[in-house]
Design an enzyme around this catalytic site. Structure first.
Site, mmCIF file in Angstrom:
data_model
loop_
_atom_site.group_PDB
_atom_site.id
_atom_site.type_symbol
_atom_site.label_atom_id
_atom_site.label_comp_id
_atom_site.label_asym_id
_atom_site.label_seq_id
_atom_site.Cartn_x
_atom_site.Cartn_y
_atom_site.Cartn_z
ATOM 1 N N GLY A 155 0.864 -1.172 0.000
ATOM 2 C CA GLY A 155 0.000 0.000 0.000
ATOM 3 C C GLY A 155 0.904 1.226 0.000
ATOM 4 N N ILE A 235 5.788 -3.012 11.011
ATOM 5 C CA ILE A 235 5.226 -1.675 11.265
ATOM 6 C C ILE A 235 3.752 -1.661 10.861
ATOM 7 C CG2 ILE A 235 7.396 -0.393 11.113
ATOM 8 C CD1 ILE A 235 6.586 0.391 8.222
ATOM 9 N N ARG A 237 0.504 -4.224 11.931
ATOM 10 C CA ARG A 237 -0.285 -4.418 13.150
ATOM 11 C C ARG A 237 0.200 -5.679 13.861
ATOM 12 N NH1 ARG A 237 -1.653 0.058 13.144
ATOM 13 N NH2 ARG A 237 -3.742 0.957 13.173
ATOM 14 N N GLU A 266 -1.052 -3.816 23.284
ATOM 15 C CA GLU A 266 -0.358 -2.537 23.488
ATOM 16 C C GLU A 266 -1.033 -1.779 24.609
ATOM 17 O OE1 GLU A 266 -0.243 -0.454 19.754
ATOM 18 O OE2 GLU A 266 0.796 -2.078 18.736
ATOM 19 N N HIS A 285 4.828 1.738 19.299
ATOM 20 C CA HIS A 285 3.888 2.156 18.254
ATOM 21 C C HIS A 285 4.041 3.653 17.930
ATOM 22 C CE1 HIS A 285 -0.184 0.935 16.325
ATOM 23 N NE2 HIS A 285 0.426 1.847 15.584
ATOM 24 N N ILE A 286 5.220 3.984 17.417
ATOM 25 C CA ILE A 286 5.520 5.395 17.129
ATOM 26 C C ILE A 286 5.717 5.651 15.632
ATOM 27 C CG2 ILE A 286 6.467 5.990 19.388
ATOM 28 C CD1 ILE A 286 9.305 5.569 18.140
ATOM 29 N N GLY A 287 5.190 4.749 14.804
ATOM 30 C CA GLY A 287 5.402 4.870 13.355
ATOM 31 C C GLY A 287 5.136 6.261 12.804
HETATM 32 C C1 GLV Z 1 -0.984 3.626 13.172
HETATM 33 O O1 GLV Z 1 -0.675 2.509 13.411
HETATM 34 C C2 GLV Z 1 -2.005 3.987 12.262
HETATM 35 O O2 GLV Z 1 -2.783 3.122 11.842
HETATM 36 O O3 GLV Z 1 -2.105 5.164 11.942
#
Ligand code: GLV
Length: 320
Positions: A155, A235, A237, A266, A285-287
């Site tokens: 994606g 990165i 889920r 989490e 979870h800081i992507g």
């Molecule tokens: C983060 O994981 C998002 O889905 O924005």
């Protein structure tokens, strides 16, 4: 009367914009979501709500909120929301695509290089006072250049990740539910089946969303097919990965390392066995967590709420 419920503390600028639309009730904590009971209570009169991926949107929520028109999710992923129910109850769901793509891809690359070059181990080594001398193989890691990187999920974030690899002299493979001819041409990447992705890649990077099709995709069988030196990065889920199988694969040397920005649970339980493994790097979870991108995500949520309430049309509606 229009009431907008905001489940986290967000900056005043955004609250002021929402106040143009109606009464705003904001939970005053930034690092803790509004408690469920409180959330359900506030939703009784709500027309719109702003949530984060910590809130589970299920039957109980829809039943509690008979006037609700829109839920703006401050995330691109929406696996926390039951979309079928949203449709049944006539509630518009919105997410925050595009604005976080590049930032999330940057975090993915950061995590990959961190694991490959053992940056966290090296930093701890210095902090612990273990650095006594230089050694020929001291904390020697893996090269990204010259390697094969397999991206699972092509994606927007998968493509942004592949674009970043262009400067690293890598071979890029990808697997996705559908092929992307344009991305293949633009990014010089090759579509392969899932097994080939696993067996050929030195780095396997999961950027996919959680769906019925991807749940538990990376299980014991998948890890057993990967190279023993391979590094796995997630990165996407957490629930795409069987974490027990991952821990076992790391302990048994079936794979070489991993970097996770997302977990099944989490925040992580501090007794999680992965935290004991030096070859595993876990992030909270800081992507998408750059200041600019978080601002952009919040603004898009506000725009979505305004769009639905004023024009009956969201900017970025999630279509089931
Ligand atoms: C983060 O994981 C998002 O889905 O924005």
């Amino acid at each position: 009367m229009t009431k907008i419920v905001v489940s986290r503390q967000i900056p005043k600028d955004y609250i002021r914009q929402l106040e143009q639309l109606g009464e705003v009730v904001m939970w005053e904590e930034s690092y803790e979501p509004m408690p469920r009971k409180h959330f359900l209570q506030e939703l009784k009169e709500a027309t719109a709500c702003f949530i984060t991926l910590s809130e589970r949107i299920d039957q109980e929520v829809f039943e509690a909120a008979p006037h609700l028109q829109v839920i703006a999710n401050m995330a691109v992923g929406y696996d926390n929301i039951d979309l079928d129910l949203a449709r049944q109850y006539g509630v518009t769901i919105t997410n925050t695509p595009d604005v976080l793509t590049e930032t999330t891809a940057e975090l993915g690359l950061t995590l990959l290089l961190t694991v490959a070059r053992r940056v966290v181990e090296a930093e701890r080594y210095v902090q612990n006072g273990e650095w006594q001398s230089w050694g020929p193989y001291l904390l020697a890691g893996k090269d990204l250049h010259g390697s094969t990187v397999g991206i699972f999920g092509m994606g927007a974030i998968g493509k942004a990740f592949a674009r970043r690899l262009q400067g690293f002299n890598t071979t890029v493979l990808y697997h996705n539910r559908s092929r992307h001819d344009e991305a293949e041409a633009e990014l010089n990447e090759q579509y392969v089946d899932f097994d080939t992705l696993l067996t050929e890649s030195d780095f396997v990077v999961c950027t996919a969303p959680l769906t019925d099709a991807t749940r538990d995709q990376f299980d014991a069988t998948a890890f057993s097919k990967m190279k023993n030196e391979a590094v796995f990065i997630n990165i996407g889920r957490g629930a795409i990965v069987d974490e027990d199988a991952l821990v076992k694969a790391l302990k048994d040397g079936e794979i070489g390392g991993c970097g996770l920005d997302v977990l099944r649970q989490e925040p992580i339980d501090m007794n999680h066995p992965i935290l004991e493994l030096p070859q595993a790097v876990v992030l909270p979870h800081i992507g998408s967590a750059s200041e600019q991108t978080r601002n952009d995500m919040i603004q898009l949520c506000v725009d979505n709420i305004r769009g639905v309430l004023n024009e009956g049309q969201a900017v970025t509606e999630v279509k089931a």
